[in-house]
Design an enzyme around this catalytic site. Sequence first.
Site, PDB file in Angstrom:
ATOM      1  N   VAL A 112       0.827  -1.224   0.000  1.00  0.00           N
ATOM      2  CA  VAL A 112       0.000   0.000   0.000  1.00  0.00           C
ATOM      3  C   VAL A 112       0.854   1.265   0.000  1.00  0.00           C
ATOM      4  O   VAL A 112       0.326   2.360  -0.192  1.00  0.00           O
ATOM      5  CB  VAL A 112      -0.987   0.067   1.203  1.00  0.00           C
ATOM      6  CG1 VAL A 112      -1.967  -1.086   1.161  1.00  0.00           C
ATOM      7  CG2 VAL A 112      -0.266   0.149   2.543  1.00  0.00           C
ATOM      8  N   LYS A 113       2.155   1.142   0.215  1.00  0.00           N
ATOM      9  CA  LYS A 113       3.017   2.324   0.335  1.00  0.00           C
ATOM     10  C   LYS A 113       3.451   2.839  -1.054  1.00  0.00           C
ATOM     11  O   LYS A 113       3.056   2.293  -2.056  1.00  0.00           O
ATOM     12  CB  LYS A 113       4.208   1.988   1.223  1.00  0.00           C
ATOM     13  CG  LYS A 113       3.813   1.426   2.605  1.00  0.00           C
ATOM     14  CD  LYS A 113       3.160   2.470   3.504  1.00  0.00           C
ATOM     15  CE  LYS A 113       2.371   1.910   4.673  1.00  0.00           C
ATOM     16  NZ  LYS A 113       3.110   1.199   5.701  1.00  0.00           N
TER      17      LYS A 113
END
Length: 389
Positions: A191-192
Site C-alpha cells: 500500500v506504500k
Amino acid sequence: MAREKVASERGTKIPYARHWIDQEDIDAVTAVLRSNWITTGPAVRAFEEAISGYVGAGHGVAVSSGTAALHAATYAVGIHQGDEVIVPSMTFAATANAVVFQGGRPVFADVQADTLLIDPADVEAKITPKTKAIITVDYTGHPCDYDELKSIAERHDLKLIADSCHSLGAEYRGTRIGTLSDLTVFSFHPVKHITTGEGGMVVTDDPGLTRRMRIFRNHGITTEHRQRSESGTWYYEMVDLGYNYRITDFQCALGMSQLRRLPDLLARRREIASSYDEAFAGIPQISPLLVREEVSHAYHLYVVRVGDDGRGIGRDAVYRALRSKGIGANVHYVPVHLHPFYQERFGTKLGMCSVTEAAYEEILTLPLFPQMSASDVDYVITSLREVLA
Ligand SMILES: *Cc1c(COP(=O)(O)O)cnc(C)c1O
C-alpha cells in the site's frame, strides 16, 4: 492496464490503496532470480544505496518489513527495559510495538487537530527522566514539524526516530524526508509509495548506528554470508542478540525498479489529492486535513474529517454507504493507546489523548493510488456527494 480486472479481483470496485507492478518490475525480479545471489547479495546493497541516495542520507539498512526497520531503529538507539519513548497515538500499532519489542514503554502523545501530526507541546509535556527517544509519524505523508521536534530532542538529549512509512518523497522546508532525524524508517508494503512485497529500510547519516542495525538484522552476527564467502573464512562472531530481518535480493530488485517510477507515482498522488481538495472545498461536511505551507506532501493517504450533519449522518454512515457503492473507504487509525494490548499492559485509557480520540470519530480515508483513473476519482467524489445529500 486493465483496471476493471483489478477491481473485480478485489471484490471492491475501488480499493483505498493498491500496488502497481509493471513488466519492467517483473523483468527486474526475474533477472535476480536467475542470478547467483537471491539473498544478502549485491541487489540489497544497491537498493540501500539507491534509497539513501534518493533521500540524501549517508547510509541505508534494508530489512524484511517496515516493522523490522522500526525495531532495528529502537535497538540501534539503545532502548532497553524501562526506557520511555514518546510516540503519537494516531498511527499504526507497529510504531509503538517497536518500543515494546525492546522492553520499553511507549508514552502516547496527542496530535494537533488540524494536521493530526504529533503535537510538539504535548511531546515536551510528556518527557520524564526515563525518556530516551521520540518517534514521529509523518501521518498521511505530511512531514511533522521537524524544526520544533529536533530542538526538543536536542534540549533533552533524546534520539529522534522518524516513522516515515507514509512520507517517502515528502519534503520539509525544501529538504527531503530522510535526514531530519537521527534515523528515518520507510516501509515497502504494497500500500506504500513503492513496494518490495514486504520490506523496509532505515536511513541515517550515522555510521555507528548503521553498523549496529546491519548486525541486528543478521542474528547479531558481525559478518554476512557473502563477506565470509568472498574472504574464504568460515569463522563468525555473534556479539549481540539479533534477528533474521534480512530482505531478499529479488525483493530489492523490485524496489529498485519501482524507485525509478517514484517521481511519477508521487506526481499522480498529488494530482488526485488536488482533485479531491477542489471538490471538497464546496462540501461543508467534509474537511480535508490542513497542509502546511512549508511542506511538500507525499500523499500516502487522503484523509478527511466527516462532520455530523445533525441528523446522524456522520463518519460511520458515510463509511458504510461508500462501501456499499464499491468504494474501499477506510479509517486510519484506531488510536494505539485504545488497543486492548496497550490498555492491559500499560494501563492506557480513553481520555489520555483527547484530540486523537475526537479525530478518530470523524476521520475517513478515501481511495488514493496512482493507477486510479480520472473517472474513479469522479466516482468517489460523486458518490460522497450523493451519500451526504
Ligand atoms: C506501514 C506502516 C508501518 C509498518 O510497515 P510494514 O512494512 O507493514 O511492517 C509502520 N508504521 C506506519 C506508520 C506504517 O504506515
